[in-house]
Design a protein around this motif. Structure first.
Motif, PDB file in Angstrom:
ATOM      1  N   ASP A   1     -24.421 -91.889  38.079  1.00 29.53           N
ATOM      2  CA  ASP A   1     -25.544 -91.294  37.415  1.00 29.53           C
ATOM      3  C   ASP A   1     -25.790 -89.819  37.835  1.00 29.53           C
ATOM      4  O   ASP A   1     -26.495 -88.864  37.061  1.00 29.53           O
ATOM      5  N   HIS A   2     -25.244 -89.321  39.139  1.00 25.73           N
ATOM      6  CA  HIS A   2     -25.595 -87.954  39.493  1.00 25.73           C
ATOM      7  C   HIS A   2     -24.348 -87.419  39.998  1.00 25.73           C
ATOM      8  O   HIS A   2     -23.528 -88.039  40.772  1.00 25.73           O
TER       9      HIS A   2
ATOM     10  N   PRO B   1     -27.980 -89.372  33.158  1.00 24.03           N
ATOM     11  CA  PRO B   1     -28.883 -89.754  32.061  1.00 24.03           C
ATOM     12  C   PRO B   1     -29.750 -88.853  31.586  1.00 24.03           C
ATOM     13  O   PRO B   1     -29.669 -88.669  30.239  1.00 24.03           O
ATOM     14  N   LYS B   2     -30.177 -87.768  32.148  1.00 18.10           N
ATOM     15  CA  LYS B   2     -31.129 -86.769  31.377  1.00 18.10           C
ATOM     16  C   LYS B   2     -30.192 -85.706  30.788  1.00 18.10           C
ATOM     17  O   LYS B   2     -30.361 -85.217  29.606  1.00 18.10           O
TER      18      LYS B   2
ATOM     19  N   ASP C   1     -27.532 -84.460  36.215  1.00 14.66           N
ATOM     20  CA  ASP C   1     -28.314 -85.980  36.069  1.00 14.66           C
ATOM     21  C   ASP C   1     -27.712 -86.468  34.897  1.00 14.66           C
ATOM     22  O   ASP C   1     -28.192 -85.864  33.775  1.00 14.66           O
TER      23      ASP C   1
ATOM     24  N   GLU D   1     -29.399 -87.706  27.418  1.00 17.38           N
ATOM     25  CA  GLU D   1     -30.555 -87.477  26.421  1.00 17.38           C
ATOM     26  C   GLU D   1     -30.711 -86.122  25.835  1.00 17.38           C
ATOM     27  O   GLU D   1     -30.847 -86.110  24.677  1.00 17.38           O
ATOM     28  N   SER D   2     -30.508 -85.198  26.722  1.00 19.12           N
ATOM     29  CA  SER D   2     -30.356 -83.701  26.118  1.00 19.12           C
ATOM     30  C   SER D   2     -29.616 -83.614  24.873  1.00 19.12           C
ATOM     31  O   SER D   2     -29.796 -83.114  23.800  1.00 19.12           O
TER      32      SER D   2
ATOM     33  N   HIS E   1     -28.691 -78.126  27.861  1.00 21.24           N
ATOM     34  CA  HIS E   1     -28.937 -78.790  29.188  1.00 21.24           C
ATOM     35  C   HIS E   1     -28.459 -77.759  30.328  1.00 21.24           C
ATOM     36  O   HIS E   1     -27.453 -78.056  30.801  1.00 21.24           O
TER      37      HIS E   1
END
Length: 180
Positions: A114-115, A135-136, A133, A139-140, A147
């Motif tokens: 995840d990171h 997941p973020k 990141d 999402e972007s 991002h």
């Protein structure tokens, strides 16, 4: 250190399909990252797997990357060294046949953790690093937004050059035993 405004250029469907679908096992994904080290003329690659902290680190003593290399090559998912480099299918030293083919091997990182914390240094330039990141980031991409990646000042490189990829929050579903 001044910011470089690193951004990945990729569609979320590419990440989901290739990153997760193509590299379903930890060894296959790590093999892609080791291939990148080979292509950078590394003579040493250190892989540290820590099941207790759910982290994997891949560090090499290859040529390393400048900030420009990171943006134009590493973060450019379609970048193919064979088509873009004057040396074609040879490494920068001209002594190795490169393993990486389509510039998609780096997506294997997204199937593992995840990171991501990626840093690099060439002999002639200062070390640069950025964080993802995952997941973020996904999402972007789903929202078709840029991002920007957070930057950091990396720890020193023992040989004065190389690349370090730190995967943290390795997905719990992955087998990270030593034998695996």
């Amino acid at each position: 250190m001044h910011p470089h405004n690193f951004t990945f250029k990729v569609d979320v469907n590419v990440i989901n399909h290739l990153g997760v679908g193509l590299y379903s096992s930890t060894p296959a994904a790590l093999t892609e990252l080791v291939a990148n080290a080979w292509d950078a003329d590394a003579t040493k690659v250190l892989i540290t797997v820590n099941p207790a902290t759910h982290s994997i680190t891949i560090e090499d003593n290859g040529h390393g990357m400048t900030a420009l290399d990171i943006q134009n090559k590493f973060l450019n998912v379609g970048y193919s060294r064979r088509q873009s480099s004057p040396k074609g299918s040879l490494s920068d030293s001209g002594k190795r046949k490169v393993m990486g083919r389509k510039g998609i091997g780096k997506l294997s990182m997204f199937a593992l953790a995840d990171h991501l914390k990626i840093s690099s240094k060439t002999k002639a330039t200062e070390a640069v690093g950025f964080l993802v990141d995952v997941p973020k980031f996904k999402e972007s991409l789903e929202q078709h937004k840029d991002h920007p990646l957070e930057e950091f000042t990396p720890a020193s490189f023992p040989s004065g050059r190389g690349t370090r990829i730190e995967l943290t929050d390795v997905l719990k579903s992955l087998n990270t035993t030593v034998t695996y």
